[in-house]
Enzyme design. Structure first.
Site, PDB file in Angstrom:
ATOM      1  N   HIS A 182       6.685  10.026  -5.469  1.00 48.30           N
ATOM      2  CA  HIS A 182       7.004   9.886  -4.150  1.00 48.30           C
ATOM      3  C   HIS A 182       8.230   9.149  -4.100  1.00 48.30           C
ATOM      4  O   HIS A 182       8.299   8.087  -4.775  1.00 48.30           O
ATOM      5  CB  HIS A 182       5.919   9.172  -3.388  1.00 48.30           C
ATOM      6  CG  HIS A 182       4.599  10.091  -3.355  1.00 48.30           C
ATOM      7  ND1 HIS A 182       3.607   9.773  -3.309  1.00 48.30           N
ATOM      8  CD2 HIS A 182       4.708  11.468  -2.594  1.00 48.30           C
ATOM      9  CE1 HIS A 182       2.776  10.699  -3.332  1.00 48.30           C
ATOM     10  NE2 HIS A 182       3.433  11.728  -3.008  1.00 48.30           N
ATOM     11  N   ALA A 183       9.329   9.506  -3.499  1.00 42.80           N
ATOM     12  CA  ALA A 183      10.502   9.011  -3.697  1.00 42.80           C
ATOM     13  C   ALA A 183      10.887   7.576  -3.263  1.00 42.80           C
ATOM     14  O   ALA A 183      11.579   6.706  -3.903  1.00 42.80           O
ATOM     15  CB  ALA A 183      11.671  10.053  -2.780  1.00 42.80           C
ATOM     16  N   ARG A 184      10.169   7.180  -2.023  1.00 46.38           N
ATOM     17  CA  ARG A 184      10.492   5.908  -1.512  1.00 46.38           C
ATOM     18  C   ARG A 184       9.530   4.469  -2.102  1.00 46.38           C
ATOM     19  O   ARG A 184       9.924   3.504  -1.871  1.00 46.38           O
ATOM     20  CB  ARG A 184       9.898   5.706  -0.127  1.00 46.38           C
ATOM     21  CG  ARG A 184       8.319   6.086   0.130  1.00 46.38           C
ATOM     22  CD  ARG A 184       8.168   6.267   1.575  1.00 46.38           C
ATOM     23  NE  ARG A 184       6.568   6.813   1.545  1.00 46.38           N
ATOM     24  CZ  ARG A 184       6.139   7.137   2.877  1.00 46.38           C
ATOM     25  NH1 ARG A 184       7.122   7.207   4.021  1.00 46.38           N
ATOM     26  NH2 ARG A 184       4.959   7.365   2.987  1.00 46.38           N
ATOM     27  N   GLU A 185       8.748   4.973  -3.237  1.00 45.12           N
ATOM     28  CA  GLU A 185       7.926   4.052  -3.980  1.00 45.12           C
ATOM     29  C   GLU A 185       8.804   3.709  -5.096  1.00 45.12           C
ATOM     30  O   GLU A 185       8.633   3.849  -6.362  1.00 45.12           O
ATOM     31  CB  GLU A 185       6.657   4.727  -4.411  1.00 45.12           C
ATOM     32  CG  GLU A 185       5.882   5.145  -3.177  1.00 45.12           C
ATOM     33  CD  GLU A 185       4.610   6.346  -3.585  1.00 45.12           C
ATOM     34  OE1 GLU A 185       4.280   6.393  -4.706  1.00 45.12           O
ATOM     35  OE2 GLU A 185       4.136   6.735  -2.656  1.00 45.12           O
ATOM     36  N   ARG A 240       9.845  10.426   1.305  1.00 43.18           N
ATOM     37  CA  ARG A 240       8.383  10.633   0.297  1.00 43.18           C
ATOM     38  C   ARG A 240       8.493  11.995  -0.468  1.00 43.18           C
ATOM     39  O   ARG A 240       8.254  11.959  -1.640  1.00 43.18           O
ATOM     40  CB  ARG A 240       7.034  10.549   1.220  1.00 43.18           C
ATOM     41  CG  ARG A 240       5.908  10.933   0.511  1.00 43.18           C
ATOM     42  CD  ARG A 240       4.810  10.925   1.404  1.00 43.18           C
ATOM     43  NE  ARG A 240       3.800  11.359   0.851  1.00 43.18           N
ATOM     44  CZ  ARG A 240       2.484  10.590   0.242  1.00 43.18           C
ATOM     45  NH1 ARG A 240       2.614   9.408   0.112  1.00 43.18           N
ATOM     46  NH2 ARG A 240       1.455  11.548  -0.006  1.00 43.18           N
ATOM     47  N   ASN A 257       2.620  15.463  -4.824  1.00 45.48           N
ATOM     48  CA  ASN A 257       1.163  14.997  -5.120  1.00 45.48           C
ATOM     49  C   ASN A 257       0.208  15.736  -4.403  1.00 45.48           C
ATOM     50  O   ASN A 257      -1.021  15.316  -4.210  1.00 45.48           O
ATOM     51  CB  ASN A 257       1.103  13.616  -5.122  1.00 45.48           C
ATOM     52  CG  ASN A 257      -0.158  13.013  -6.148  1.00 45.48           C
ATOM     53  OD1 ASN A 257      -0.183  13.893  -7.090  1.00 45.48           O
ATOM     54  ND2 ASN A 257      -0.823  11.853  -5.597  1.00 45.48           N
ATOM     55  N   ARG A 258       0.429  16.836  -3.662  1.00 52.71           N
ATOM     56  CA  ARG A 258      -0.406  17.657  -2.977  1.00 52.71           C
ATOM     57  C   ARG A 258      -0.433  19.169  -3.521  1.00 52.71           C
ATOM     58  O   ARG A 258      -0.632  20.336  -3.106  1.00 52.71           O
ATOM     59  CB  ARG A 258      -0.320  17.905  -1.389  1.00 52.71           C
ATOM     60  CG  ARG A 258      -0.569  16.353  -0.724  1.00 52.71           C
ATOM     61  CD  ARG A 258      -1.992  15.836  -0.837  1.00 52.71           C
ATOM     62  NE  ARG A 258      -2.081  14.540  -0.197  1.00 52.71           N
ATOM     63  CZ  ARG A 258      -1.948  13.578  -0.669  1.00 52.71           C
ATOM     64  NH1 ARG A 258      -1.537  13.251  -1.778  1.00 52.71           N
ATOM     65  NH2 ARG A 258      -2.093  12.346   0.132  1.00 52.71           N
ATOM     66  N   HIS A 310       2.226   4.956  -8.506  1.00 47.04           N
ATOM     67  CA  HIS A 310       2.785   4.886  -7.070  1.00 47.04           C
ATOM     68  C   HIS A 310       2.702   3.577  -6.788  1.00 47.04           C
ATOM     69  O   HIS A 310       2.503   2.775  -7.379  1.00 47.04           O
ATOM     70  CB  HIS A 310       1.548   5.639  -6.341  1.00 47.04           C
ATOM     71  CG  HIS A 310       1.488   7.314  -6.651  1.00 47.04           C
ATOM     72  ND1 HIS A 310       1.789   8.256  -5.659  1.00 47.04           N
ATOM     73  CD2 HIS A 310       1.024   7.979  -7.776  1.00 47.04           C
ATOM     74  CE1 HIS A 310       1.784   9.601  -6.219  1.00 47.04           C
ATOM     75  NE2 HIS A 310       1.280   9.254  -7.481  1.00 47.04           N
ATOM     76  N   SER A 311       3.190   3.560  -5.323  1.00 45.34           N
ATOM     77  CA  SER A 311       2.765   2.286  -4.447  1.00 45.34           C
ATOM     78  C   SER A 311       2.744   2.541  -3.151  1.00 45.34           C
ATOM     79  O   SER A 311       2.955   3.808  -2.877  1.00 45.34           O
ATOM     80  CB  SER A 311       3.875   1.402  -4.642  1.00 45.34           C
ATOM     81  OG  SER A 311       5.085   1.753  -4.131  1.00 45.34           O
ATOM     82  N   TYR A 312       2.132   1.905  -2.261  1.00 40.95           N
ATOM     83  CA  TYR A 312       1.611   0.527  -2.630  1.00 40.95           C
ATOM     84  C   TYR A 312       0.274   0.243  -2.244  1.00 40.95           C
ATOM     85  O   TYR A 312      -0.157   1.331  -1.515  1.00 40.95           O
ATOM     86  CB  TYR A 312       2.563  -0.557  -1.700  1.00 40.95           C
ATOM     87  CG  TYR A 312       2.587  -0.317  -0.134  1.00 40.95           C
ATOM     88  CD1 TYR A 312       1.515  -1.348   0.520  1.00 40.95           C
ATOM     89  CD2 TYR A 312       3.266   0.398   0.528  1.00 40.95           C
ATOM     90  CE1 TYR A 312       1.592  -1.032   1.938  1.00 40.95           C
ATOM     91  CE2 TYR A 312       3.322   0.296   1.717  1.00 40.95           C
ATOM     92  CZ  TYR A 312       2.303  -0.108   2.482  1.00 40.95           C
ATOM     93  OH  TYR A 312       2.314   0.069   4.007  1.00 40.95           O
ATOM     94  N   TYR A 362      -8.842   8.164   0.404  1.00 38.71           N
ATOM     95  CA  TYR A 362      -9.056   9.365   1.211  1.00 38.71           C
ATOM     96  C   TYR A 362      -9.235  10.641   0.356  1.00 38.71           C
ATOM     97  O   TYR A 362      -8.745  10.534  -0.656  1.00 38.71           O
ATOM     98  CB  TYR A 362      -7.979   9.250   2.259  1.00 38.71           C
ATOM     99  CG  TYR A 362      -6.521   9.084   2.071  1.00 38.71           C
ATOM    100  CD1 TYR A 362      -5.938   9.721   1.039  1.00 38.71           C
ATOM    101  CD2 TYR A 362      -5.861   7.979   2.443  1.00 38.71           C
ATOM    102  CE1 TYR A 362      -4.477   9.719   0.424  1.00 38.71           C
ATOM    103  CE2 TYR A 362      -4.531   7.919   2.324  1.00 38.71           C
ATOM    104  CZ  TYR A 362      -4.158   8.723   1.091  1.00 38.71           C
ATOM    105  OH  TYR A 362      -2.722   8.259   0.856  1.00 38.71           O
ATOM    106  N   GLU A 384      -1.869   2.625  -7.968  1.00 29.91           N
ATOM    107  CA  GLU A 384      -0.755   2.039  -6.851  1.00 29.91           C
ATOM    108  C   GLU A 384      -0.564   0.782  -6.978  1.00 29.91           C
ATOM    109  O   GLU A 384      -1.519  -0.307  -6.861  1.00 29.91           O
ATOM    110  CB  GLU A 384      -1.794   2.138  -5.631  1.00 29.91           C
ATOM    111  CG  GLU A 384      -2.315   3.568  -4.955  1.00 29.91           C
ATOM    112  CD  GLU A 384      -1.224   4.091  -4.237  1.00 29.91           C
ATOM    113  OE1 GLU A 384      -0.263   3.905  -3.820  1.00 29.91           O
ATOM    114  OE2 GLU A 384      -1.409   5.575  -3.852  1.00 29.91           O
TER     115      GLU A 384
HETATM  116  N1  ARG Z   1      -1.441   7.524  -2.339  1.00 26.97           N
HETATM  117  C1  ARG Z   1      -1.635   8.604  -3.189  1.00 26.97           C
HETATM  118  C2  ARG Z   1      -1.155   9.683  -2.512  1.00 26.97           C
HETATM  119  O1  ARG Z   1      -1.587   9.999  -1.104  1.00 26.97           O
HETATM  120  C3  ARG Z   1      -2.909   8.624  -3.692  1.00 26.97           C
HETATM  121  C4  ARG Z   1      -3.255   9.474  -4.970  1.00 26.97           C
HETATM  122  C5  ARG Z   1      -4.609   9.438  -5.377  1.00 26.97           C
HETATM  123  N2  ARG Z   1      -4.586  10.670  -6.137  1.00 26.97           N
HETATM  124  C6  ARG Z   1      -4.783  11.936  -5.533  1.00 26.97           C
HETATM  125  N3  ARG Z   1      -4.860  12.806  -6.396  1.00 26.97           N
HETATM  126  N4  ARG Z   1      -4.645  11.970  -4.239  1.00 26.97           N
HETATM  127  O2  ARG Z   1      -0.775  10.961  -3.113  1.00 26.97           O
HETATM  128 ZN    ZN Z   2       2.783   7.741  -3.837  1.00 28.67          ZN
END
Ligand code: ARG
Ligand code: ZN
Length: 422
Positions: A182-185, A240, A257-258, A310-312, A362, A384
């Site tokens: 994620h770019a902003r982290e 992001r 990350n999705r 990642h953060s935060y 989540y 994180e």
């Molecule tokens: N903040 C991260 C995200 O939204 C959490 C990553 C946790 N792992 C995951 N597979 N979602 O991507």
């Molecule tokens: Zn992230």
């Protein structure tokens, strides 16, 4: 005395005038906790209709009653946003009143600021600087460091992995760390650099580092999303996603990350390109996620430990995030995360939450950690890093070393456990 007073007033004239004005000159980060469903709906509306950036939660759909929202409000939307909040009796606090100043501070080139005594690793670096650093690091440590080109980004920037390897004994284990999905982290790439530096400097000096490097090769991808990272330096600090252009929409970027093949695009991701959690057109549709997935597929027999930074929010997460089901080695993972969190508490007196992703934050399908886990990398984590919202994505350079050292001790704790168990 009088002269001093006049001097004081003159020196602070700027500030005194600013606070007196009703329009903001600075971008701000507001903290808002909605109390009713109506307030929730207003907030969702504000964060989608106006020029703002939602920091927490990641997407408006997660805004709920009695849960703190962090909202980045650019100076030019400040008045309208605050009016709306006031009209609906939604109270807010100001987390950061001077975001532009902080951003400026983070991008200031160290060499032009003689007052700054911090080292290279206690600053944030532009993408070009990081590429140069990769080159230099390899050249200065030819026996320990190799660079591997694993692919390129949507805008054709190279994706370099650093391989730290001490000896080539047969059947050597390995761990993988990626930063900057994620770019902003920004603290995330900073951690990857920190980790490499620390490993190279303390091999044979620090017992844990030595044991880890004697037993494992380490693959480090310092910036998994170079296009997005570059964009945060040049155009929009709050970006992001990656920067790929969608066929079906004018909105840009996929949440990398999705984009992995783990219950891809189910609840917790979105098929709408304009959202921050857009899953892409299909699993691994993005060159960045595909490059990582290909590399790990071809190294899955050696890689035992996967880690994504990642953060935060200060959390040590493990699978699953894509389902509420427990991972088959849940107890092991929980124990390792707990031990890592305890180490952070002991050495740095700071608190990290830990647990499976879905239950700790989540549902978030399509993540790299879940995908790597299903590939067979049984020790898979997402960290994180700092902080918990005081500065959020704008963590000042002076806090880099603390944040990285905390993460480092967690990585060491888990890596040593992995060596023991495998
Ligand atoms: N903040 C991260 C995200 O939204 C959490 C990553 C946790 N792992 C995951 N597979 N979602 O991507
Ligand atoms: Zn992230």
């Amino acid at each position: 005395m009088k002269a001093l007073l006049i001097l004081f007033v003159l020196m602070n004239l700027d500030k005194l005038l600013k606070t007196g004005r009703c329009t903001e000159t600075q971008d701000q980060i507001l903290s808002i906790t909605p109390k009713t469903q109506e307030q929730v709906d207003i907030l969702k509306n504000v964060s989608t209709q106006y020029e703002t950036a939602l920091w927490q939660p990641v997407s408006p759909q997660y805004i709920k009653e009695e849960t703190e929202v962090h909202l980045y409000v650019p100076a030019n939307s400040s008045e309208i946003v605050k009016d709306l909040l006031q009209k609906h009796a939604i109270t807010h606090g100001v987390l950061l009143a001077n975001a532009n100043e902080l951003i400026e501070m983070q991008t200031r080139n160290g060499s032009t600021d003689p007052r700054s005594s911090s080292t290279f690793y206690e600053r944030y670096h532009s993408l070009d600087d990081i590429y140069h650093w990769i080159n230099r690091t390899q050249q200065e440590n030819p026996n320990m460091v190799k660079t591997i080109l694993i692919g390129s980004s949507y805008e054709k920037r190279p994706l370099y992995v650093l391989k730290l390897s001490i000896n080539n004994r047969p059947n050597k284990k390995a761990m993988w760390i990626d930063c900057g999905i994620h770019a902003r982290e920004w603290i995330s790439p900073a951690f990857c650099l920190w980790f490499v530096q620390n490993s190279l400097s303390f091999y044979k000096l620090n017992q844990d580092i030595t044991r880890i490097l004697d037993n494992m090769d380490v693959y480090i991808l310092p910036v998994m999303n170079p296009d997005g990272y570059h964009y945060t330096w040049t155009t929009n600090r709050m970006w992001r996603k990656n920067r790929s252009v969608s066929k079906s929409s004018n909105c840009i970027g996929v949440d990398l990350n999705r984009n992995f093949d783990a219950n891809w695009c189910t609840e917790g991701a979105s098929d709408e390109p304009c959202t921050e959690i857009y899953c892409g057109a299909f699993p691994e549709s993005e060159p960045e996620s595909q490059a990582v997935a290909n590399f790990l597929r071809s190294h899955k027999d050696s890689v035992q430990f996967y880690l994504s930074i990642h953060s935060y929010s200060q959390m040590l997460l493990f699978p699953y995030s894509c389902t509420l089901d427990e991972a088959e080695n849940h107890k092991d993972l929980l124990e390792m995360a707990q031990e890592a969190a305890q180490a952070i508490r002991r050495y740095y007196r700071n608190t990290y939450k830990y647990g499976s992703g879905a239950k700790t934050i989540y549902l978030a399908p399509g993540g790299s950690d879940d995908w790597a886990y299903n590939l067979g990398i049984k020790y898979s984590f997402t960290f994180e890093l700092q902080d918990r919202g005081r500065y959020g994505f704008l963590l000042p350079p002076s806090l880099i070393s603390r944040a990285c050292n905390e993460a480092l001790i967690a990585v060491k704790t888990i890596a040593l456990k992995v060596i023991e168990k495998t």
